[in-house]
Design an enzyme around this catalytic site. Structure first.
Site, short mmCIF file in Angstrom:
data_model
loop_
_atom_site.label_atom_id
_atom_site.label_comp_id
_atom_site.label_asym_id
_atom_site.label_seq_id
_atom_site.Cartn_x
_atom_site.Cartn_y
_atom_site.Cartn_z
N TYR A 7 8.99 38.97 5.72
CA TYR A 7 9.89 39.47 4.73
C TYR A 7 9.51 39.62 3.80
O TYR A 7 9.80 40.11 1.98
CB TYR A 7 11.08 38.38 4.99
CG TYR A 7 12.30 39.03 6.32
CD1 TYR A 7 11.90 39.78 6.96
CD2 TYR A 7 12.97 38.06 6.87
CE1 TYR A 7 12.71 39.93 8.22
CE2 TYR A 7 13.53 38.54 7.21
CZ TYR A 7 13.86 39.34 8.28
OH TYR A 7 14.40 39.56 9.35
N LYS B 137 4.52 34.52 18.76
CA LYS B 137 4.10 35.54 19.60
C LYS B 137 2.90 34.91 19.38
O LYS B 137 1.86 35.86 19.47
CB LYS B 137 4.61 36.88 19.31
CG LYS B 137 3.96 38.11 19.79
CD LYS B 137 4.72 38.38 20.67
CE LYS B 137 4.54 39.08 21.84
NZ LYS B 137 5.27 39.09 23.45
N ASP C 77 9.83 36.24 22.72
CA ASP C 77 10.70 37.65 23.54
C ASP C 77 11.37 36.94 25.36
O ASP C 77 12.18 36.86 25.61
CB ASP C 77 9.63 38.88 24.79
CG ASP C 77 8.37 38.40 24.38
OD1 ASP C 77 8.19 36.91 24.62
OD2 ASP C 77 7.33 38.85 25.68
N ASP D 214 15.77 34.87 12.62
CA ASP D 214 16.98 36.00 11.55
C ASP D 214 17.46 36.66 12.75
O ASP D 214 18.87 36.81 13.23
CB ASP D 214 16.23 36.82 11.08
CG ASP D 214 16.82 37.70 9.94
OD1 ASP D 214 18.24 37.81 10.33
OD2 ASP D 214 16.97 38.53 9.76
N ASP E 193 21.06 35.23 15.77
CA ASP E 193 22.55 35.63 15.53
C ASP E 193 22.83 35.76 17.29
O ASP E 193 23.66 36.18 18.11
CB ASP E 193 21.96 37.26 14.86
CG ASP E 193 22.09 37.55 13.75
OD1 ASP E 193 22.54 36.48 13.08
OD2 ASP E 193 21.86 38.98 13.16
#
Length: 358
Positions: free
Chosen positions: A142, A192, A225, A249, A253
């Site tokens: 970001y 990851k 994942d 992020d 959620d």
């Protein structure tokens, strides 16, 4: 106690939910003998409309001078055509950066009264769900370098950079370890590392820091994942999740939704000082703005986090949380958590009922 709170209502439902939260804070001040003052400031689309900028200099200055900051939400289709550096979301990223808030704490709790609101089968949530996502907030993709360039063969091409330093990873690991030390003493660090070099550094630093400074904390690695799958497969296995900015992020959620509604989840953003930024994790929901149907509970619970983490008022924070629990047990529901047999109320009425029970 006297405290000055900057209020960044923002866009969409932001003004409605912050109004309700301020009403609850005023009730807390009255009940426990404190003096809270509130200063409205511009951010996001509202700031663009008034000043041409998503984060005016005055907003930054006044937030830095406050004891803490309460934020509603930013963004909406009205400003979608603006260039990236002028969009409302730039104001949110900018205030976090200006306040040096590098950690975002997002508790995802399934309240007992909302057990039937979870989209998961009862057998998956019967052991309870209370996941705390510790998200790095000012680094990663970001905030990395980005751009576009022309490509005759493939057409216009865009790029973004995921970048992390040892310092950035170590300081967010410390936050996660502090939280875990008061809970299960277990952290699942999400990355990851099988693909990304930044994740390989992330994994190495997290383990090295925890082993050196928090040897009683157990750190387990999980690929992002797999983590996304496990959250919906068996959420009770999670306690503290440590993540990078982008992964946090997304996962926070997801964790929020399995608890019944994203409208129930609070968050805090903190750095090296007690002055933090507190906000619900949901967006501005422009489709329901001004209709008095938004759920203010996430913002109200963010205020509870503010009282506890920035002001050291644990008893007052608990009073808000207990009031929320009572209102839910009495059957009051906003539209997002409404079920047959419960009592539907609007945003303003829900906030009023919470305030009354403090």
């Amino acid at each position: 106690m006297k405290k000055h709170i900057a209020v960044l209502a923002g866009d969409g439902i932001g003004p409605e939910i912050t109004e309700g939260a301020v009403a609850v804070l005023k009730r807390v001040a009255e009940k426990f003998g404190h003096e809270f003052t509130f200063e409205p400031l511009l951010i996001g689309g509202a700031a663009i409309d008034r000043t041409g900028e998503p984060l005016p200099a005055e907003t930054i200055e006044r937030c830095l001078a406050s004891d803490s900051v309460l934020l509603g939400a930013v963004g909406g289709p009205k400003w979608d055509s603006l260039p990236g550096d002028k969009r409302p979301e730039k104001g949110l990223l900018g205030i976090r950066k200006a306040m040096n808030l590098y950690s975002n704490i997002r508790p995802a709790k399934l309240w007992r009264a909302l057990a039937d609101a979870s989209p998961l089968k009862e057998e998956l949530v019967k052991d309870g769900v209370e996941i705390t996502v510790v998200r790095e907030l000012t680094g990663g993709i970001y905030f990395g370098e980005r751009g576009r360039f022309g490509d005759e063969k493939n057409g216009e091409t865009a790029w973004d950079t995921e970048r992390y330093s040892v310092r950035e990873i170590a300081r967010i690991t410390k936050i996660a370890c502090e939280i875990a030390s008061k809970r299960s003493k277990k952290i699942i660090s999400v990355d990851k590392a099988n693909v990304l070099e930044s994740s390989r550094l992330w994994r190495a630093v997290v383990h090295a820091y925890a082993e050196k400074y928090y040897p009683d904390i157990t750190v387990q690695d999980m690929l992002v994942d797999n983590c996304a799958m496990q959250i919906v497969k068996y959420p009770a296995q999670f306690d503290v999740l440590l993540t990078s900015n982008m992964f946090g992020d997304i996962l926070s959620d997801e964790a929020a939704q399995i608890t019944g509604s994203i409208g129930m989840l609070a968050s805090s953003s903190l750095g090296d000082t007690k002055c933090g930024l507190y906000e619900p994790i949901h967006g501005s929901a422009p489709d329901i703005a001004g209709k008095d149907v938004a759920n203010p509970i996430a913002t109200i619970l963010s205020c509870a986090m503010m009282l506890r983490d920035s002001f050291g008022l644990a008893k007052e924070a608990e009073a808000i949380e207990t009031a929320v629990e009572r209102v839910l047990e009495e059957g009051y529901r906003t539209a997002d958590i409404f079920r047959e047999g419960t009592k539907k109320v609007g945003c303003r009425a829900m906030a009023a009922r919470v305030a009354e029970r403090i």
